[in-house]
Scaffold this motif. Structure first.
Motif, mmCIF file in Angstrom:
data_model
loop_
_atom_site.group_PDB
_atom_site.id
_atom_site.type_symbol
_atom_site.label_atom_id
_atom_site.label_comp_id
_atom_site.label_asym_id
_atom_site.label_seq_id
_atom_site.Cartn_x
_atom_site.Cartn_y
_atom_site.Cartn_z
ATOM 1 N N LEU A 138 0.823 -1.204 0.000
ATOM 2 C CA LEU A 138 0.000 0.000 0.000
ATOM 3 C C LEU A 138 0.861 1.259 0.000
ATOM 4 O O LEU A 138 0.578 2.224 -0.724
ATOM 5 N N LEU A 139 1.927 1.276 0.816
ATOM 6 C CA LEU A 139 2.808 2.438 0.866
ATOM 7 C C LEU A 139 3.484 2.679 -0.479
ATOM 8 O O LEU A 139 3.596 3.819 -0.946
ATOM 9 N N SER A 140 3.939 1.592 -1.116
ATOM 10 C CA SER A 140 4.566 1.726 -2.425
ATOM 11 C C SER A 140 3.580 2.270 -3.460
ATOM 12 O O SER A 140 3.925 3.142 -4.268
ATOM 13 N N ALA A 141 2.346 1.765 -3.404
ATOM 14 C CA ALA A 141 1.317 2.246 -4.334
ATOM 15 C C ALA A 141 1.011 3.717 -4.096
ATOM 16 O O ALA A 141 0.832 4.498 -5.041
ATOM 17 N N LEU B 247 20.425 -5.733 -18.728
ATOM 18 C CA LEU B 247 21.240 -6.120 -17.578
ATOM 19 C C LEU B 247 20.466 -6.113 -16.260
ATOM 20 O O LEU B 247 21.019 -5.911 -15.194
ATOM 21 N N HIS B 248 19.126 -6.265 -16.367
ATOM 22 C CA HIS B 248 18.357 -6.601 -15.172
ATOM 23 C C HIS B 248 18.341 -8.109 -15.053
ATOM 24 O O HIS B 248 18.624 -8.833 -16.026
ATOM 25 N N GLN C 291 7.577 -16.116 -7.679
ATOM 26 C CA GLN C 291 8.887 -16.367 -7.078
ATOM 27 C C GLN C 291 10.021 -15.630 -7.784
ATOM 28 O O GLN C 291 11.121 -15.538 -7.239
ATOM 29 N N ALA C 292 9.789 -15.159 -8.985
ATOM 30 C CA ALA C 292 10.842 -14.434 -9.702
ATOM 31 C C ALA C 292 10.711 -12.945 -9.422
ATOM 32 O O ALA C 292 9.700 -12.327 -9.736
ATOM 33 N N THR C 293 11.745 -12.357 -8.796
ATOM 34 C CA THR C 293 11.755 -10.928 -8.484
ATOM 35 C C THR C 293 12.798 -10.239 -9.362
ATOM 36 O O THR C 293 13.904 -10.761 -9.555
ATOM 37 N N GLU C 294 12.434 -9.071 -9.882
ATOM 38 C CA GLU C 294 13.329 -8.342 -10.779
ATOM 39 C C GLU C 294 14.283 -7.452 -9.970
ATOM 40 O O GLU C 294 13.871 -6.755 -9.040
ATOM 41 N N TYR C 295 15.576 -7.481 -10.343
ATOM 42 C CA TYR C 295 16.588 -6.644 -9.705
ATOM 43 C C TYR C 295 17.481 -6.053 -10.790
ATOM 44 O O TYR C 295 17.487 -6.500 -11.940
ATOM 45 N N THR C 296 18.285 -5.055 -10.382
ATOM 46 C CA THR C 296 19.346 -4.558 -11.256
ATOM 47 C C THR C 296 20.569 -4.280 -10.389
ATOM 48 O O THR C 296 20.481 -4.143 -9.160
ATOM 49 N N PHE C 297 21.744 -4.198 -11.050
ATOM 50 C CA PHE C 297 22.993 -4.035 -10.309
ATOM 51 C C PHE C 297 23.138 -2.614 -9.800
ATOM 52 O O PHE C 297 22.888 -1.640 -10.524
ATOM 53 N N ALA C 298 23.563 -2.491 -8.524
ATOM 54 C CA ALA C 298 23.815 -1.180 -7.924
ATOM 55 C C ALA C 298 25.172 -0.661 -8.386
ATOM 56 O O ALA C 298 26.070 -1.432 -8.735
ATOM 57 N N PHE C 299 25.294 0.656 -8.430
ATOM 58 C CA PHE C 299 26.551 1.371 -8.638
ATOM 59 C C PHE C 299 27.101 1.255 -10.065
ATOM 60 O O PHE C 299 28.259 1.626 -10.296
ATOM 61 N N ILE C 300 26.336 0.775 -11.019
ATOM 62 C CA ILE C 300 26.890 0.663 -12.363
ATOM 63 C C ILE C 300 25.963 1.303 -13.382
ATOM 64 O O ILE C 300 24.762 1.446 -13.156
ATOM 65 N N SER D 298 16.615 1.696 -3.501
ATOM 66 C CA SER D 298 15.462 1.452 -4.378
ATOM 67 C C SER D 298 15.651 2.176 -5.701
ATOM 68 O O SER D 298 16.459 3.090 -5.820
ATOM 69 N N GLY D 299 14.874 1.752 -6.699
ATOM 70 C CA GLY D 299 14.918 2.382 -8.005
ATOM 71 C C GLY D 299 13.522 2.590 -8.551
ATOM 72 O O GLY D 299 12.527 2.140 -7.964
ATOM 73 N N ALA D 300 13.437 3.255 -9.688
ATOM 74 C CA ALA D 300 12.122 3.549 -10.269
ATOM 75 C C ALA D 300 11.425 2.295 -10.745
ATOM 76 O O ALA D 300 10.191 2.198 -10.707
ATOM 77 N N VAL D 301 12.206 1.305 -11.219
ATOM 78 C CA VAL D 301 11.622 0.081 -11.768
ATOM 79 C C VAL D 301 11.742 -1.080 -10.802
ATOM 80 O O VAL D 301 10.792 -1.830 -10.582
ATOM 81 N N CYS D 302 12.920 -1.233 -10.204
ATOM 82 C CA CYS D 302 13.159 -2.382 -9.320
ATOM 83 C C CYS D 302 14.290 -2.039 -8.357
ATOM 84 O O CYS D 302 15.013 -1.049 -8.549
ATOM 85 N N PRO D 303 14.504 -2.835 -7.317
ATOM 86 C CA PRO D 303 15.581 -2.560 -6.360
ATOM 87 C C PRO D 303 16.961 -2.705 -7.007
ATOM 88 O O PRO D 303 17.159 -3.530 -7.900
ATOM 89 N N HIS D 304 17.903 -1.876 -6.524
ATOM 90 C CA HIS D 304 19.302 -1.973 -6.950
ATOM 91 C C HIS D 304 20.044 -2.766 -5.882
ATOM 92 O O HIS D 304 19.989 -2.444 -4.689
#
Length: 895
Positions: free
Chosen positions: A628-631, A679-680, A777-786, A818-824
């Motif tokens: 709810l907070l994210s929404a 590269l996600h 079960q599949a969660t989307e992520y991306t690499f931090a700092f790159i 956090s990121g706009a699309v998914c967590p870093h």
């Protein structure tokens, strides 16, 4: 026939008889015909011509009805054969004739030739030559060559023993005419609707004829099935007054069928009236009469028409559109509507009743549509409401009303339908309805989905009946005949309202305002063949919606902004839909408070996401609080509706808050399942891996036991389903896009990969294995700092490296920001604990994304040092030489 008029009385000496022409309408006997002229704006004049100097046998006559002193007289020998010889030769053909004599009584005698002049066949001579007529020798003048030739032909027929000069006397040529049928209904049924050869002997009006059935010589009156032509009304003085176009309709039928060889399909015999269809090689007279505007369709006999009722309706519709003859003043029920208002596609939002739905048009407008020509179930013996104080009856109290509405709800709610407006029923006042409250204007239409007429489906199941109309009432369904046929089937099979079984009973318990202690809620249960239901008020937990207007002791309370929009949103999403509820508590009024789910959508979350509600503090103790907070945060960023005037906190405050944080290194084991081109990557938590394996094993076992029907699943965007992968196994998936049944884009929710499949490789997700049982079960992520290189080749190199190193392998993952699309996140190899992202930087495959947060300073420094090392070694994107960071473009190449 301008020339077919009584001969002028001339002074002696008489000139040679004038040659006249006409069309043979009827053959009265072997020696008399009726000749008509050409029609000029109506039925043409006609006259009877008796053949001079010959005589043929008299045909049978029926006794005059009501005169007991008269009796039936049979055919004279060879009389019918003479009539038939002449009928087949001249009926409907052009002849020329001369009138040689006219009696004081007005009877005309003459010579008739087949064709346009006297070179044609002499009809009288042909009859005499065949022995079918005798010559009147009295008064014959020897100087008349025509009369002498007749005598010679008769002598030749006698010598050849032709016709009535043959041996035996001719008793075998006398017909056994049958004027009545003892049991007409059995007689018609015995023919099994097979074509019967016949001769049309008389035309009463355009749609009623007298026919001689062959070979058994039944003389029957036949009314054309499915239609009615204008008739001749008999007045008190015995005269007849034709209705408009009655004479024209009669002539239309006469000129085509009278004394023609036809086939008749005897179709029914209600109330001693034989209904049938007359077939002629040149066409079906029933359809022709309708097409030319000489007849109208008749509902009561349309049902027995065997040649396709839709053809008759189409023929009548053609005449109406052209406004010909009886339809000259016709105005179509939808004449005042544009084409876009007559036919359109709309989404069904609500089922109001068993014959009424609310649809949403493309414009966003909501419109109530009534199903044409059907009536919903009513209480047995219920009459029209004449009591203004008559109380409303819930649909559960009316037999089959609940079943009818449920049928529509399950078939239509939330789906797009095709609407064809048949007519607009005008509003009625209380005076017009005998004191009953007025009905507003109604849009009545035929509604179809997937080619199925919903009204017809209701009627065929016995969940509605068909309205009967006055014959001149044109405001009816465009598929009225199909509705009647469906009702006939329902009656025959004893369906629904027509069943003799015990009427189903529905008991509804309103549990609003009562306190209950329970572990689950059920909405329906069966007890002793009586369906029991529970009804209650339900309050969505965790949110606070704007209030609508309402009456208060101090007056009307004004609605808060966006209250109406929130109500419409909720109606369109959940009204009359099947939903799942999680009940958490009750309020003081006894209303349930909890979470409502529809097709894996949480209504509370959906309202917050669409900026139509705010998160309530009571949501903190719920498992949906973070969602709810994210929404709410997403809705705030869009600054629309409830958040239109939202002001973000100053960045200094955010920065200060961020600097006070410390980086938390809390790595957890994950299994990387998919790498994207950007590269996600998608990963599964190892901790819940056994749950997924167990679910997949159970799901595949159930599918193997009950395989889904191929093609039965109609995918829609956002639907959860199961999809058959290339390995032949079924996996949980979500539909992302539907281009066509052959191209459905799906996302495998437990693995992160995407695929385009045919809908035949998709099926409904069994409820026991839904996302509520086990979340995706599949969660989307991306690499931090790159930073991912923008150059396609450079990015492909980075992706290839990551795929080679971590796809389908277990790693350690830590959330960084956090990121706009998914967590870093940062990712470590499970064995060496080396940082995967840092390794990409050191290999010169990516650049560093410098973060300003203080608690990330140490990590950013380590990444920058790795980047400098790659630059010095001129690796990959740095291979073009030494340069400073500010001298590199967005691709990592020197300018």
């Amino acid at each position: 026939m301008a020339s077919a008029v009584p001969a002028q009385v001339q002074s002696n000496p008489a000139p040679a008889p004038q040659l006249q022409r006409g069309i043979v309408k009827t053959v009265l006997s072997g020696c008399a015909v009726i000749v008509r002229g050409q029609p000029r704006g109506g039925p043409p004049p006609e006259r009877q011509i008796n053949l001079s100097n010959i005589r043929a046998g008299a045909l049978a006559r029926r006794a005059i009805q009501g005169q007991p002193d008269t009796k039936d007289t049979p055919d004279e020998p060879w009389a019918f054969q003479a009539r038939e010889f002449l009928r087949k030769k001249v009926i409907g053909k052009e002849v020329c004739f001369t009138v040689e004599n006219k009696t004081p009584q007005g009877r005309e005698y003459g010579i008739v030739f087949l064709g346009k002049d006297t070179s044609g066949e002499n009809i009288a001579e042909s009859l005499v030559a065949e022995g079918l007529a005798t010559v009147r020798r009295e008064g014959i003048r020897g100087n008349n060559p025509d009369q002498v030739r007749l005598c010679d032909l008769e002598d030749q027929a006698k010598a050849a023993k032709k016709g009535q000069w043959s041996e035996g006397g001719g008793s075998h040529t006398i017909r056994d005419l049958k004027y009545t049928i003892e049991n007409p209904r059995n007689f018609v049924d015995s023919l099994h609707q097979k074509p019967v050869n016949a001769i049309i002997e008389h035309v009463r009006d355009g749609s009623m004829l007298r026919a001689l059935l062959l070979p058994d010589y039944y003389l029957v009156t036949v009314m054309l099935s499915g239609i009615k032509c204008p008739t001749f009304k008999r007045e008190a003085d015995g005269s007849e007054t034709p209705e408009p176009f009655a004479a024209e309709a009669k002539f239309f039928t006469e000129s085509r069928l009278l004394q023609r060889d036809v086939q008749i399909i005897l179709e029914s015999c209600p109330n001693q009236i034989i209904l049938g269809t007359i077939l002629h090689p040149n066409g079906n007279i029933t359809e022709l009469l309708l097409k030319e505007g000489f007849a109208r369709c008749v509902d009561w006999s349309m049902a027995v028409y065997t040649q396709g009722a839709e053809k008759l309706r189409a023929a009548e519709r053609s005449a109406k559109e052209r406004k010909v003859r009886i339809w000259k003043d016709y105005v179509a029920p939808t004449a005042n509507l544009d084409q876009k208002d007559r036919q359109f596609v709309a989404k069904v939002m609500q089922v109001v009743n068993a014959d009424a739905i609310v649809v949403k048009l493309n414009s966003g407008e909501h419109k109530t549509i009534h199903l044409s020509s059907i009536r919903p179930p009513r209480l047995e013996g219920e009459e029209k409401n004449k009591d203004k104080d008559k109380r409303f009856r819930p649909l559960y109290d009316i037999p089959y009303m609940f079943e009818a509405r449920e049928f529509l709800r399950k078939k239509l709610i939330g789906k797009k339908v095709n609407v064809t407006v048949d007519y607009i029923r005008a509003a009625t006042s209380a005076m017009e309805t005998g004191g009953v409250p007025a009905f507003p204007e109604r849009t009545c239409a035929t509604v179809t989905i997937g080619g199925i007429n919903i009204a017809e489906a209701l009627v065929s199941k016995g969940l509605a009946t068909v309205i009967r109309y006055r014959q001149d009432d044109d405001q009816r369904s465009s598929h009225y005949d199909e509705l009647l046929a469906a009702e006939a089937r329902a009656i025959k099979n004893g369906k629904g309202l027509h069943s003799k079984k015990e009427v189903p009973i529905h008991r509804v318990a309103d549990i609003s305002g009562h306190t209950f202690f329970f572990t689950f809620v059920t909405s329906k249960y069966n007890w002793n063949n009586v369906m029991h239901y529970m009804s209650t008020m339900f309050v969505c937990a965790g949110i606070e919606c704007p209030r609508g207007s309402r009456n208060m002791p101090g007056g009307m309370q004004v609605a808060e902004p966006y209250s109406e929009e929130a109500t419409i949103f909720t109606k369109e999403l959940v009204l009359q839909r099947e939903v799942e509820v999680e009940v958490e508590s009750m309020d003081k009024a006894g209303n349930f408070i909890g979470w409502l789910h529809i097709e894996s959508v949480n209504l509370s979350v959906a309202l917050v996401e669409n900026a139509l509600s705010k998160v309530h503090f009571t949501a903190e103790r719920s498992s949906y609080y973070k969602t709810l907070l994210s929404a709410e945060e997403t809705a705030r960023q869009r600054k629309e509706k409830l958040w239109a005037n939202y002001e973000e906190k100053p960045k200094e405050e955010v920065a200060q808050f961020t600097e006070e944080k410390e980086r938390v290194a809390k790595y957890r084991a994950v299994y990387v399942t998919e790498i994207t081109d950007g590269l996600h990557f998608y990963a599964q938590d190892v901790e819940t891996g056994t749950k997924l394996e167990s679910l997949m094993e159970s799901m595949r076992g159930e599918i193997a036991a009950q395989p889904p029907v191929e093609g039965s699943f109609a995918p829609r965007r956002g639907d959860f389903c199961i999809a058959k992968f290339a390995d032949g196994e079924w996996y949980r998936a979500r539909v992302e896009k539907v281009e066509s049944p052959a191209k459905v884009h799906v996302f495998y929710i437990d693995y992160g990969n995407r695929e385009i499949l045919s809908s035949t490789r998709l099926a409904a997700l069994p409820p026991a294995f839904s996302t509520r049982t086990l979340p995706p079960q599949a969660t989307e992520y991306t690499f931090a700092f790159i930073q991912v290189p923008q150059d396609e080749d450079a990015r492909a190199d980075a992706v290839d490296s990551v795929v080679r190193d971590i796809q389908n392998k277990q790693c350690l993952l830590n959330m960084e920001y956090s990121g706009a699309v998914c967590p870093h996140v940062t990712l470590q190899f499970a064995d060496s604990k080396d940082d995967v992202g840092l390794g990409l930087v050191k290999e010169g495959l990516v650049m560093v994304d410098v973060r300003k947060e203080k608690h990330l300073h140490k990590m950013v420094t380590e990444y920058l040092n790795g980047q400098e090392s790659a630059k010095s070694a001129r690796l990959n994107i740095w291979r073009y030489g030494d340069f400073r960071d500010d001298d590199a473009d967005e691709f990592g190449y020197r300018r």
